[in-house]
Design a protein around this motif. Structure first.
Motif, PDB file in Angstrom:
ATOM      1  N   MET A 239     -15.073 -81.244 -22.262  1.00  0.00           N
ATOM      2  CA  MET A 239     -13.725 -80.754 -21.983  1.00  0.00           C
ATOM      3  C   MET A 239     -12.775 -81.897 -21.647  1.00  0.00           C
ATOM      4  O   MET A 239     -11.623 -81.931 -22.109  1.00  0.00           O
ATOM      5  N   PHE A 240     -13.244 -82.868 -20.850  1.00  0.00           N
ATOM      6  CA  PHE A 240     -12.386 -83.976 -20.443  1.00  0.00           C
ATOM      7  C   PHE A 240     -11.944 -84.813 -21.646  1.00  0.00           C
ATOM      8  O   PHE A 240     -10.800 -85.277 -21.712  1.00  0.00           O
ATOM      9  N   THR A 241     -12.865 -84.999 -22.600  1.00  0.00           N
ATOM     10  CA  THR A 241     -12.525 -85.758 -23.802  1.00  0.00           C
ATOM     11  C   THR A 241     -11.581 -84.971 -24.701  1.00  0.00           C
ATOM     12  O   THR A 241     -10.669 -85.542 -25.312  1.00  0.00           O
ATOM     13  N   TYR A 242     -11.762 -83.656 -24.752  1.00  0.00           N
ATOM     14  CA  TYR A 242     -10.951 -82.818 -25.636  1.00  0.00           C
ATOM     15  C   TYR A 242      -9.480 -82.792 -25.200  1.00  0.00           C
ATOM     16  O   TYR A 242      -8.581 -82.777 -26.041  1.00  0.00           O
TER      17      TYR A 242
ATOM     18  N   ALA B 109     -14.351 -92.188 -18.875  1.00  0.00           N
ATOM     19  CA  ALA B 109     -13.581 -93.280 -18.272  1.00  0.00           C
ATOM     20  C   ALA B 109     -12.362 -93.629 -19.127  1.00  0.00           C
ATOM     21  O   ALA B 109     -11.255 -93.841 -18.610  1.00  0.00           O
ATOM     22  N   ALA B 110     -12.545 -93.693 -20.459  1.00  0.00           N
ATOM     23  CA  ALA B 110     -11.410 -93.960 -21.339  1.00  0.00           C
ATOM     24  C   ALA B 110     -10.397 -92.825 -21.283  1.00  0.00           C
ATOM     25  O   ALA B 110      -9.176 -93.056 -21.331  1.00  0.00           O
ATOM     26  N   SER B 111     -10.878 -91.581 -21.158  1.00  0.00           N
ATOM     27  CA  SER B 111      -9.976 -90.436 -21.083  1.00  0.00           C
ATOM     28  C   SER B 111      -9.121 -90.476 -19.824  1.00  0.00           C
ATOM     29  O   SER B 111      -7.959 -90.051 -19.841  1.00  0.00           O
ATOM     30  N   ILE B 112      -9.685 -90.982 -18.732  1.00  0.00           N
ATOM     31  CA  ILE B 112      -8.920 -91.096 -17.487  1.00  0.00           C
ATOM     32  C   ILE B 112      -7.714 -92.011 -17.698  1.00  0.00           C
ATOM     33  O   ILE B 112      -6.587 -91.706 -17.273  1.00  0.00           O
ATOM     34  N   ILE B 113      -7.926 -93.142 -18.363  1.00  0.00           N
ATOM     35  CA  ILE B 113      -6.823 -94.079 -18.598  1.00  0.00           C
ATOM     36  C   ILE B 113      -5.762 -93.429 -19.482  1.00  0.00           C
ATOM     37  O   ILE B 113      -4.562 -93.479 -19.191  1.00  0.00           O
ATOM     38  N   VAL B 114      -6.188 -92.788 -20.582  1.00  0.00           N
ATOM     39  CA  VAL B 114      -5.235 -92.163 -21.497  1.00  0.00           C
ATOM     40  C   VAL B 114      -4.451 -91.063 -20.791  1.00  0.00           C
ATOM     41  O   VAL B 114      -3.225 -90.977 -20.894  1.00  0.00           O
TER      42      VAL B 114
END
Length: 653
Positions: free
Chosen positions: A104-107, A406-411
């Motif tokens: 879900m976080f990536t989506y 982690a990458a999704s948090i930055i985006v």
């Protein structure tokens, strides 16, 4: 030949489909699940997922074969590394209180195909992990009774020598999985209560181990006569860290359960922090006790704690340790069976997986079909397959999920917030009309373009930059970046950061061993890729972030997620090539499922607007007048509707 080649516009639309993000509902607290879990429930679920058989087996293995008594330092470093990933999960779990965890976080931040592949890998991770723990559970219980179950099965059922299959069918492991599946099907409250019971017994046994262990401790076991505190040096400590890191992978069950939490904005971050802190403390203290009770080089890797008490003359304590180990493995089984169907549900609810798994039982309010189907698959894996060769596959799926979260948090942190508009006035309060001057503290809605120009002129000095825009201090030096859309440069910088991290870790892992690089080229490549990583980090930092929200936010963004990314990539590259080969095959299967089913049934695909063609019909009358009729061309399945048959104004020619 050229006509069969896809046009650039078609390729652009196809790439946009692959990278479309999930549209979240306005009310994210609305759910078909039962929001019944408290902070304590979530904390115990996290502890159950982390403190399993690893506490009773992993500590002794790492201490004897990898790090010695310095396994304590390995657990401290591994706990800190896990904290970086856990904080990312905590922020997402609080901001997006929906089931699905890393999928879900990536989506919601990166894109659809990446989210599907993360979810696809997590499915296999949970299935293999649950089946492996079930086999360990049956083997541990069978060893207490002198392997009577194993001997009976081999005698009356038989054995087989087939690659990838177990030597004999493990009916005990399959049975415990079926029983656990039945309990999980009764609902989240029953699962939570059962987890409380096993966690309480497990923590009671751990407390007994610590008290008795410190009573029996002998500091001489850390002396130089026994090899010292760190006999394998720094390399042994770091190698132990890589192994100990996987002891903390169970905290994502908390994020997967956020849709069943009463107050996820507060409960999820607190539960992740509490469970990770308690699990880290338990691993560190048990390692201290174990290496002080007996010399580290005499430990039994298979049953270190029970063997340590037996050698100190407390054989009866071994039964308590065995009971604690079985209860701890029960909590891990419950954690796997609890999380897996909810991630499948999230994928099916979004249309990326088969819709049958999105059904929720109206009484128990859990995805019963997903629980039963994947519980049976897990039991089948435990029954007939040799899982030792597949266990390493668990690591790559977990680390890949950590990296994308982690990458999704930055985006996400550098994107504009959804609904970033003034809140509507409360009922009964007066809303000023556009011609009225707003009073101090009131918000005015500017309808026309001239109103907006006046607003800009009036408040230019007080202008507040949006998330994703270049900070004012950097505009004179990076003025060429101000022409991009907010967040666009950050997204490119995140991709560059990940590519630099992959190249940097590849040089560190393979530079001297597989690539045999000369010293000068090895050093040069390290410097170049390190500069690329740091410059990408600085470029991200030069942009505005979202302002503080009411939910938890990980500190030191983008530094904290970037450290988590590079650490996870490094650990992934340390895995064997066979693990990567199996991973590639599983990814190909996932891509077949996605392009064969998911991309066509995605709910985001249904939300995309369908262009309508409009045709204009002109009729010239003998009198020289021109009448125009406009009629929308509708699909054949819908009735054609047009403008009323009224005469239009004649155009004088």
């Amino acid at each position: 030949m050229a006509r069969w080649l896809p046009r650039s516009t078609d390729l652009t639309r196809f790439c946009q489909k692959l990278n479309r993000v999930k549209t979240l509902e306005d009310d994210m607290m609305e759910t078909s699940f039962n929001r019944c879990l408290s902070t304590i429930d979530l904390t115990l679920l996290g502890i159950g997922g982390m403190v399993g058989s690893g506490l009773y087996v992993l500590t002794g293995t790492v201490a004897k074969e990898i790090a010695g008594p310095a396994v304590i330092v390995s657990f401290i470093i591994a706990g800190f590394a896990s904290l970086l990933a856990a904080l990312c999960y905590a922020e997402f779990g609080a901001r997006v209180p929906k089931t699905g965890s890393a999928y879900m976080f990536t989506y919601v931040s990166v894109g659809e195909i990446w989210a599907f592949l993360i979810g696809w890998n997590v499915l296999l991770e949970y299935m293999i992990g649950g089946a492996a723990v079930a086999r360990a559970w049956s083997g541990y219980l069978d060893s207490i009774f002198n392997h009577k179950v194993k001997n009976f099965t081999e005698t009356h059922v038989g054995t087989w020598q087939v690659p990838f299959l177990a030597r004999y069918p493990d009916f005990l492991a399959a049975a415990i999985l079926l029983v656990a599946t039945a309990f999980i099907s009764f609902g989240a409250k029953v699962s939570s209560w059962l987890n409380h019971v096993f966690s309480a017994i497990s923590m009671g046994v751990i407390l007994f181990i610590l008290i008795m262990g410190f009573v029996l401790a002998q500091p001489k076991n850390w002396s130089t006569q026994e090899g010292g505190f760190a006999p394998y040096g720094l390399s042994g400590i770091m190698a132990g860290t890589a192994t100990c890191f996987y002891a903390f992978v169970g905290f994502d069950v908390i994020a997967a359960s956020s849709e069943e939490a009463r107050n996820p904005q507060r409960a999820v971050p607190r539960a992740i922090a509490f469970s990770l802190g308690l699990a880290t403390g338990a691993y560190i203290l048990v390692s201290v006790v174990l290496t002080l009770m007996v010399p580290w080089h005499t430990l039994d890797p298979d049953s270190a704690l029970a063997d340590a008490f037996y050698r100190r003359g407390y054989a009866w304590a071994g039964f308590l340790v065995a009971a604690g180990s079985i209860c701890a493995m029960n909590t891990v089984l419950l954690s796997n069976l609890f999380s897996l169907p909810r991630i499948v549900y999230a994928m099916a609810e979004d249309g990326l997986f088969f819709q049958v798994f999105s059904r929720v039982h109206p009484r128990t309010q859990v995805p019963v079909i997903g629980i039963v189907v994947f519980g049976l698959l897990m039991a089948l894996l435990a029954l007939v397959f040799d899982l030792e060769a597949l266990v390493q596959f668990l690591s790559i799926g977990t680390l890949l999920a950590y990296t994308f979260v982690a990458a999704s948090i930055i985006v996400l942190r550098f994107q504009q917030q959804k609904g970033d508009v003034p809140a509507p006035a409360a009922s009964g309060q007066h809303n000023p009309e556009p011609h009225e001057g707003p009073s101090r503290g009131e918000l005015k809605e500017y309808e026309s373009f001239s109103d907006k120009l006046q607003l800009v002129d009036r408040d230019k000095s007080k202008e507040q930059r949006e998330p994703g825009q270049l900070k004012a201090a950097f505009e004179p030096y990076l003025e060429f970046l101000s022409d991009f859309y907010p967040g666009e440069v950050v997204t490119v910088a995140v991709v560059t950061l990940m590519v630099s991290a992959i190249c940097l870790c590849s040089i560190l892992v393979f530079g001297n061993t597989h690539l045999h690089l000369p010293t000068w080229s090895y050093s040069l490549l390290l410097v170049l890729f390190s500069l690329g990583f740091l410059l990408s980090l600085l470029l991200i930092w030069a942009h505005e972030q979202q302002h503080s929200t009411q939910t938890f936010q990980i500190p030191l963004v983008p530094l904290s997620p970037a450290l988590s990314i590079i650490l996870n990539i490094y650990l992934m590259l340390k895995l064997s090539y066979m693990t990567w080969l199996r991973f590639a095959i599983w990814l190909l299967l996932g891509l077949l499922v996605y392009f064969g089913y998911g991309i066509w049934h995605s709910k985001e695909n249904l939300r995309e607007p369908r262009p309508q063609r409009v045709s204009a019909r002109y009729v010239v009358f003998p009198g020289g007048s021109l009448e125009e009729r406009v009629q929308a061309v509708q699909p054949s399945s819908q009735p054609a509707t047009g403008l009323p048959d009224t005469d239009t104004d004649d155009c004088k020619r």
